[in-house]
Design an enzyme around this catalytic site. Sequence first.
Site, PDB file in Angstrom:
ATOM      1  N   HIS A   1      56.251  41.409  34.079  1.00 58.33           N
ATOM      2  CA  HIS A   1      55.426  42.670  34.414  1.00 58.33           C
ATOM      3  C   HIS A   1      55.803  44.068  33.813  1.00 58.33           C
ATOM      4  CE1 HIS A   1      53.048  40.011  36.873  1.00 58.33           C
ATOM      5  NE2 HIS A   1      54.092  39.634  37.754  1.00 58.33           N
TER       6      HIS A   1
ATOM      7  N   CYS B   1      50.898  43.240  29.763  1.00 57.59           N
ATOM      8  CA  CYS B   1      49.860  44.140  29.806  1.00 57.59           C
ATOM      9  C   CYS B   1      50.219  45.445  29.122  1.00 57.59           C
ATOM     10  CB  CYS B   1      48.818  44.187  30.907  1.00 57.59           C
ATOM     11  SG  CYS B   1      48.061  42.889  31.513  1.00 57.59           S
TER      12      CYS B   1
END
Length: 387
Positions: free
Chosen positions: A230, A273
Amino acid sequence: MKQFSVNCLFCLHCCLMNIPAELFMTHEFLPLQLLYGIAEDLTSEDVRSVKFLLQKQLPKNKLQENASMLQVFLEMERNGIIKEDNLTMLKDMLQRFRVDIKKKIDAYEGKKRENYSREEVCHPVSVSVYPEEKGAEGEAAKLHGKIYKMKNNPHGYCLILNNHIFKNPCYNREGTLQDGEAVKRVFKWLQFETVEYMDLEGKEIRDTVKEYSKKDHRYMDCFVCFIFSHGEKDKIKGVDDECVNIDDLVSYFTGTNCPSLAGKPKVFIIQACQGSGHHPSVAVESDSSGHLEVDASPLTSIPDKADILIGMATVEDYKCYRSPKTGSVYIQSLCEKMELLCPLRTDLTAILTEVNNEVARRDLKGFKQMPKITSTLLKRLIFEVPQ
């Protein structure tokens, strides 16, 4: 009755099969007579066998029962599985159940090589491709087409930093183990010393990358680093939620900080992301199924140095997707394309472009994903496949 040429027959058959003109027009450089003959010779059972063997290489909707062998050939060509000068994959498949047709391809290739040899004797080609020039343009011309040396065994380290279990269980990244296994399988096959570190805190990520930059790479050809985690914009998160700046990690491998890799390719592949936005979906065919998750993570920029390539799972400000069961869309596609295209001596930038194309075509529960390539490579990076 009017006589058609081989090319006309092929195109006529495409029309009768309702294949779009823009698809079969791409075949003007492929051995049409050979492919048409193979399609005619294959039985219905043979066609089913070919479709079965292509399940991992082509989308399922291109291998449906009503898809003809010619349509399958067209899709194989679009995905780089068959080319005018390389029918290896097709021969390998036919060797399993139609050796007679495989021999026809061998005979075709032998005849083509014979014709090329005769043409070279009659029309010798000058070997002076790039004239001697001075200045930046001359240097660029001399570098064009050159390939990074990949002769050592191992070629280098393939470092995998794979964050799966976080201090906060809500952030656990199911499916990332499948990504790690896929990368290890591919890079061990490509003769890299592959090492995977699991569940690192922020400081441990920084220290591990720095440790590998201090190693002696004099007898290595390359360095590859995969990071799965992440994060936030410009940063990767450790399992303790501490952020690490991606630019700092890459900077450990500049020529100054890692002189034994100076002039050698450094590759960073990041599954994460780069924001919280969703790419809207346009009217394209769906090619994915199952539950998907996202990795909140970073945007990166590379130092102004040569020989560095960064492949990101998505462009700035958007999410990327990961299946808890099968792994991330981007990494799984990359590994499949490398297994398919490395034996064809396709360079890494071209492979990543194929991955961009495949991932961008997928419908991910109503959204899209667009990977990104950033490169300062000066030569083509081709991974040698062991014979």
